[in-house]
Design a protein around this motif. Structure first.
Motif, PDB file in Angstrom:
ATOM      1  N   LYS A  43      44.757  57.433  25.634  1.00 53.05           N
ATOM      2  CA  LYS A  43      45.279  56.609  24.540  1.00 53.05           C
ATOM      3  C   LYS A  43      46.546  55.864  24.964  1.00 53.05           C
ATOM      4  CE  LYS A  43      45.493  60.246  21.806  1.00 53.05           C
ATOM      5  NZ  LYS A  43      44.957  61.173  22.833  1.00 53.05           N
ATOM      6  N   THR A  44      47.482  56.607  25.569  1.00 50.08           N
ATOM      7  CA  THR A  44      48.718  55.944  26.001  1.00 50.08           C
ATOM      8  C   THR A  44      48.415  54.922  27.094  1.00 50.08           C
ATOM      9  OG1 THR A  44      50.010  57.901  25.409  1.00 50.08           O
ATOM     10  CG2 THR A  44      51.040  56.329  26.908  1.00 50.08           C
ATOM     11  N   GLN A  48      49.296  50.917  27.195  1.00 50.58           N
ATOM     12  CA  GLN A  48      49.956  50.219  28.317  1.00 50.58           C
ATOM     13  C   GLN A  48      49.248  48.902  28.608  1.00 50.58           C
ATOM     14  OE1 GLN A  48      49.761  53.374  31.206  1.00 50.58           O
ATOM     15  NE2 GLN A  48      51.718  54.264  30.555  1.00 50.58           N
ATOM     16  N   THR A  61      55.746  54.000  27.564  1.00 47.74           N
ATOM     17  CA  THR A  61      55.606  55.440  27.721  1.00 47.74           C
ATOM     18  C   THR A  61      55.206  56.038  26.384  1.00 47.74           C
ATOM     19  OG1 THR A  61      57.932  55.690  27.246  1.00 47.74           O
ATOM     20  CG2 THR A  61      57.311  55.607  29.576  1.00 47.74           C
ATOM     21  N   SER A  62      54.783  57.287  26.433  1.00 45.39           N
ATOM     22  CA  SER A  62      54.327  57.921  25.204  1.00 45.39           C
ATOM     23  C   SER A  62      55.494  58.234  24.278  1.00 45.39           C
ATOM     24  CB  SER A  62      53.600  59.211  25.541  1.00 45.39           C
ATOM     25  OG  SER A  62      53.221  59.830  24.337  1.00 45.39           O
ATOM     26  N   THR A  64      55.733  60.478  22.201  1.00 41.12           N
ATOM     27  CA  THR A  64      55.352  61.774  21.635  1.00 41.12           C
ATOM     28  C   THR A  64      56.533  62.449  20.943  1.00 41.12           C
ATOM     29  OG1 THR A  64      53.604  62.059  23.229  1.00 41.12           O
ATOM     30  CG2 THR A  64      54.392  64.051  22.188  1.00 41.12           C
ATOM     31  N   HIS A  80      54.306  51.043  18.468  1.00 45.33           N
ATOM     32  CA  HIS A  80      53.455  52.073  19.076  1.00 45.33           C
ATOM     33  C   HIS A  80      53.805  53.422  18.454  1.00 45.33           C
ATOM     34  CE1 HIS A  80      52.524  54.333  23.142  1.00 45.33           C
ATOM     35  NE2 HIS A  80      51.690  54.669  22.173  1.00 45.33           N
ATOM     36  N   ASP A  82      52.967  57.541  17.723  1.00 43.86           N
ATOM     37  CA  ASP A  82      52.266  58.724  18.210  1.00 43.86           C
ATOM     38  C   ASP A  82      52.588  59.894  17.282  1.00 43.86           C
ATOM     39  OD1 ASP A  82      51.116  60.845  19.440  1.00 43.86           O
ATOM     40  OD2 ASP A  82      51.915  60.422  21.432  1.00 43.86           O
ATOM     41  N   GLU A 110      48.351  56.266  18.164  1.00 44.06           N
ATOM     42  CA  GLU A 110      47.592  57.329  18.826  1.00 44.06           C
ATOM     43  C   GLU A 110      47.269  58.404  17.783  1.00 44.06           C
ATOM     44  OE1 GLU A 110      48.792  58.522  22.739  1.00 44.06           O
ATOM     45  OE2 GLU A 110      50.080  56.779  22.988  1.00 44.06           O
TER      46      GLU A 110
END
Ligand code: ADP
Ligand code: MG
Length: 146
Positions: A43-44, A48, A61-62, A64, A80, A82, A110
């Motif tokens: 997903k990440t 990208q 970058t994620s 998270t 983005h 997450d 995500e």
């Protein structure tokens, strides 16, 4: 209305990035992309590629731990999300998801299924399934009128 517009198997992370970059050219401000797939599905990696396709130059970058990353991409913002670490949709309300929707950028999420009641009726669902070795099966399903 539910129809798969595109299905594709990639054989490397870079191929997934290229596929996402092609998709990025068809996105416009206000679009929402929900990513579905297990941890490590890609997903990440897909984000990208989307970001690169939109012209984002900073590394993606994620988010998270920070939950949201914002990128400016040649005239449009890319948000983005997450929500992996969020417990429930109440937390999604706290994140201000709807405020981001109102800002009219491109939103990519995500673990898209975690949006629950906040799931936008108009969106592009992207499912990524892990296959053998480095293969990933990626399916794009638009939901709604657009
Ligand atoms: P997620 O965000 O879904 O948890 P990531 O994108 O962070 O997943 O990680 C995917 C991992 O799988 C990366 O290490 C990437 O290099 C690897 N990978 C291998 N093959 C592929 C592929 N075809 N597409 C995407 N990622 C791949
Ligand atoms: Mg990820």
């Amino acid at each position: 209305m539910r129809r798969v517009i595109r299905s594709r198997t990639t054989k490397s992370a870079n191929e997934t990035r290229r596929f996402a970059a092609c998709l990025a050219r068809r996105l416009r401000a206000g679009d929402v992309v929900l990513l579905h797939g297990d941890l490590g599905a890609g997903k990440t990696t897909f984000v990208q590629g989307l970001a690169a396709g939109l012209g984002v130059r900073t590394p993606v970058t994620s988010p998270t731990f920070t939950l949201i990353h914002e990128y400016a991409a040649g005239g449009v913002d890319l948000f983005h999300f997450d929500p992996y670490r969020l417990a429930g949709t109440g937390d999604i309300a706290d994140l201000g998801f709807e405020d981001y929707l109102a800002r009219g950028g491109i939103i990519v999420v995500e673990w898209g299924e975690r949006l629950g009641e906040f799931t936008p009726p108009e969106r592009l669902d992207v499912h990524i399934e892990v296959g053998e070795a480095e293969t990933r099966s990626i399916t794009l399903t638009p939901v709604g009128a657009r």
